[in-house]
Design an enzyme around this catalytic site. Structure first.
Site, PDB file in Angstrom:
ATOM      1  N   CYS A 210      20.314  36.824  31.034  1.00  0.00           N
ATOM      2  CA  CYS A 210      19.361  36.359  31.423  1.00  0.00           C
ATOM      3  C   CYS A 210      19.245  34.826  32.073  1.00  0.00           C
ATOM      4  O   CYS A 210      18.849  33.991  32.622  1.00  0.00           O
ATOM      5  CB  CYS A 210      17.754  36.550  31.269  1.00  0.00           C
ATOM      6  SG  CYS A 210      17.303  38.090  30.986  1.00  0.00           S
ATOM      7  N   HIS A 289      28.609  29.587  24.265  1.00  0.00           N
ATOM      8  CA  HIS A 289      28.969  30.406  23.768  1.00  0.00           C
ATOM      9  C   HIS A 289      28.766  31.097  22.215  1.00  0.00           C
ATOM     10  O   HIS A 289      29.890  31.165  22.182  1.00  0.00           O
ATOM     11  CB  HIS A 289      30.239  31.311  24.968  1.00  0.00           C
ATOM     12  CG  HIS A 289      29.922  32.723  25.506  1.00  0.00           C
ATOM     13  ND1 HIS A 289      29.850  33.495  26.727  1.00  0.00           N
ATOM     14  CD2 HIS A 289      29.780  33.801  24.491  1.00  0.00           C
ATOM     15  CE1 HIS A 289      30.222  34.470  26.795  1.00  0.00           C
ATOM     16  NE2 HIS A 289      29.521  35.135  26.001  1.00  0.00           N
ATOM     17  N   HIS A 372       9.223  17.945  31.369  1.00  0.00           N
ATOM     18  CA  HIS A 372       8.712  18.538  31.781  1.00  0.00           C
ATOM     19  C   HIS A 372      10.074  19.953  31.104  1.00  0.00           C
ATOM     20  O   HIS A 372      11.246  19.740  30.469  1.00  0.00           O
ATOM     21  CB  HIS A 372       8.909  19.508  33.393  1.00  0.00           C
ATOM     22  CG  HIS A 372       7.551  18.026  33.683  1.00  0.00           C
ATOM     23  ND1 HIS A 372       6.298  18.555  33.503  1.00  0.00           N
ATOM     24  CD2 HIS A 372       8.469  17.437  34.529  1.00  0.00           C
ATOM     25  CE1 HIS A 372       6.506  17.216  34.549  1.00  0.00           C
ATOM     26  NE2 HIS A 372       7.105  16.835  35.052  1.00  0.00           N
ATOM     27  N   HIS A 376      13.184  30.508  29.233  1.00  0.00           N
ATOM     28  CA  HIS A 376      13.243  31.466  29.779  1.00  0.00           C
ATOM     29  C   HIS A 376      12.523  32.365  29.523  1.00  0.00           C
ATOM     30  O   HIS A 376      11.835  32.309  28.224  1.00  0.00           O
ATOM     31  CB  HIS A 376      14.565  32.256  29.615  1.00  0.00           C
ATOM     32  CG  HIS A 376      15.008  33.820  29.687  1.00  0.00           C
ATOM     33  ND1 HIS A 376      14.390  33.930  31.008  1.00  0.00           N
ATOM     34  CD2 HIS A 376      15.412  34.264  29.343  1.00  0.00           C
ATOM     35  CE1 HIS A 376      14.800  35.671  31.137  1.00  0.00           C
ATOM     36  NE2 HIS A 376      15.301  35.298  29.851  1.00  0.00           N
ATOM     37  N   HIS A 405       3.340  35.727  32.264  1.00  0.00           N
ATOM     38  CA  HIS A 405       2.306  36.349  32.443  1.00  0.00           C
ATOM     39  C   HIS A 405       1.628  36.798  33.871  1.00  0.00           C
ATOM     40  O   HIS A 405       1.523  38.144  33.820  1.00  0.00           O
ATOM     41  CB  HIS A 405       0.990  35.721  31.944  1.00  0.00           C
ATOM     42  CG  HIS A 405      -0.453  36.307  31.970  1.00  0.00           C
ATOM     43  ND1 HIS A 405      -1.339  36.366  33.444  1.00  0.00           N
ATOM     44  CD2 HIS A 405      -1.579  36.559  31.099  1.00  0.00           C
ATOM     45  CE1 HIS A 405      -2.329  36.868  33.208  1.00  0.00           C
ATOM     46  NE2 HIS A 405      -2.297  37.339  31.581  1.00  0.00           N
ATOM     47  N   ASN A 409       8.583  39.226  32.949  1.00  0.00           N
ATOM     48  CA  ASN A 409      10.547  39.232  32.578  1.00  0.00           C
ATOM     49  C   ASN A 409      11.094  39.241  33.882  1.00  0.00           C
ATOM     50  O   ASN A 409      11.694  39.990  33.812  1.00  0.00           O
ATOM     51  CB  ASN A 409      11.629  39.774  31.048  1.00  0.00           C
ATOM     52  CG  ASN A 409      12.271  39.380  30.887  1.00  0.00           C
ATOM     53  OD1 ASN A 409      13.298  38.160  31.566  1.00  0.00           O
ATOM     54  ND2 ASN A 409      12.881  39.313  29.956  1.00  0.00           N
TER      55      ASN A 409
END
Length: 481
Positions: A210, A289, A372, A376, A405, A409
């Site tokens: 993702c 990572h 802002h 994810h 919402h 995802n």
């Protein structure tokens, strides 16, 4: 080598453009003094002609090297997000009914998924590809290609229309999709459909999870540093067709509950002429990572004992995500935080590590660095954990919760839906900075900071067009399903 040669030529041209008028003016001024006056001045200076010439050439050399090594600014000209057709809508109650019909012999797994959906944070407007609406779903390769074609074509068509870009102007193409990696690739699909140039630099990223969209942006940034006057098209999606898991492993049915249909396309440029029309400029991008077995295996595509393929999510995922975030902000913090926050962080670190004082770790106030945030929307637990770790308010994570919402995802493209939510609300002003944070399998935490180049006019299109006025909504802790 050709690119370096072109850069060198361009550097010399720019230097000549500025230096020649200055030298000409200086020469005219000297000639007006007359030969006797010039000789008198020269004799008084006692300069060696060879030294003067050498110094002059050295100045030109240093200036040329500086210009050539200066990083190219990378601009986000515009972006587009996919809005699924209303016919693909998959309400939570429908999802549970589908599970009951598909899993008549295992009511326990249906009840488990019902409890997950109750606390998922997903609304009733999320969408799935048509193949997953059948009972049972039909996740074929052809269906995956059809879903990919629909998403990629929709976002690219919209982006080209928004920016007025012709396909011949695209120099770099990067497509990322984690699970679906067919042959020919998705990038090949785009090149063939839009008849892009034969010398286009194309890349297809898979298996990156993702956080792959920011990996694509990083790749585009690197390519734009060595290819001047270029445009890069980045497309991020996750094809949901093959994601349906028909087995009974609890760690693998979570994918059924959370992942939904979505995609985004972004046009990047390093052209100076695109600066005025671009929405954002990339300031920083940091990739971290974690390299340990637990982190590596916390999100894994595998087969269950019955040989059914799916993606498993471990219970330690939230802890690992928190640790990955900590590593990432340790790197990006010094790049974006004001000096006062950095000093407080350093003072606390010295007290805890060197003086062995029992102080709590200091969490920097990133709201002093950015206006802002786009975190994810991997799930309610992910957003809750990030809000807790960074000490954010409900308003700070509103874009993430509302994206979860409304769309679910949507993997790597979620951070772009959140950015468009902020734009649609009219919150983005010129000079504002936005911080995107994404997590992916492996385990990776990637983040990028953008600066808004202009006050964004509230969009009259996009994924939030028909629903932005109804958001934010109150999301209850438990849905009645």
């Amino acid at each position: 080598m050709a690119t370096l040669s072109n850069s060198a030529k361009l550097g010399y041209l720019v230097l000549a453009f500025f230096l020649i008028p200055i030298l000409m003016g200086f020469l005219i001024k000297i000639l007006r003094l007359g030969p006797d006056h010039i000789c008198e001045i020269w004799s008084s200076l006692h300069f060696d002609l060879l030294h003067i010439l050498g110094s002059f050439l050295m100045i030109i050399f240093i200036a040329t090297i500086y210009y050539m090594s200066k990083p190219h600014s990378v601009y986000l000209v515009n972006l587009s997000c996919f809005r699924p057709p209303a016919s693909y809508r998959f309400p939570n109650a429908t999802f549970i009914e589908h599970m009951r019909l598909c899993k008549k012999d295992n009511p326990e797994i249906v009840e488990f998924q019902r409890r997950i959906m109750q606390r998922s944070g997903l609304g009733d407007e999320t969408c799935l590809a048509p193949s997953n609406l059948y009972i049972p779903p039909t996740p074929t390769l052809e269906a995956s290609r059809l879903e990919a074609d629909l998403i990629l074509s929709s976002v690219i068509d919209d982006l080209l229309k928004k920016t007025g870009t012709e396909t011949k102007d695209i120099d770099i193409l990067i497509v990322n999709c984690s699970i679906v990696s067919p042959t020919p690739s998705l990038s090949d699909m785009v090149i063939n459909k839009y008849k892009l140039r034969s010398n286009i630099r194309s890349f297809n990223l898979s298996g990156m999870g993702c956080s792959a969209s920011l990996i694509s942006i990083d790749l585009a940034r690197s390519l734009l540093q060595v290819h001047p006057n270029s445009c890069a098209l980045v497309v991020s999606t996750e094809i949901t067709t093959p994601n349906y898991f028909s087995g009974n492993d609890r760690s693998m049915v979570l994918i059924n509950c959370l992942f939904r249909m979505g995609g985004a396309a972004m046009l990047l440029s390093n052209k100076r002429t695109d600066r005025r029309r671009s929405k954002y400029q990339l300031l920083n991008l940091v990739r971290t990572h974690k390299a340990d077995d637990e982190a590596y295996l916390c999100i894994q595509q595998q087969e269950d004992p019955q040989g059914i393929k799916g993606v498993s999510l471990s219970k330690s995922l939230m802890v690992i995500a928190g640790e990955a975030l900590k590593s990432n902000i340790t790197t990006i913090g010094p790049l974006v935080l004001p000096a006062s926050e950095q000093l407080l962080f350093l003072f606390t670190l010295i007290g805890r590590k060197i003086l062995k004082l029992k102080w709590k770790p200091y969490i920097p106030d990133f709201k002093q660095a950015v206006e802002h945030l786009c975190i994810h929307s991997g799930g309610r637990g992910v957003i809750d954990e990030m809000q807790k770790k960074l000490k954010l308010s409900d308003e700070d994570v509103e874009a993430s919760r509302m994206t979860l919402h409304r769309f679910g995802n949507i993997s790597s493209s979620s951070i772009w839906y959140e950015l468009m939510y902020i734009e649609s609300k009219g919150w983005m002003k010129k000079g504002d900075r936005v911080w995107q944070i994404a997590f992916g399998s492996g385990f990776k935490c990637n983040s990028a900071v953008w600066k808004c180049n202009c006050t964004i006019i509230t969009p009259t299109d996009g994924p939030w067009l028909d629903c932005i006025d109804s958001y934010p909504v109150s999301i209850s802790q438990t849905l009645d399903l």
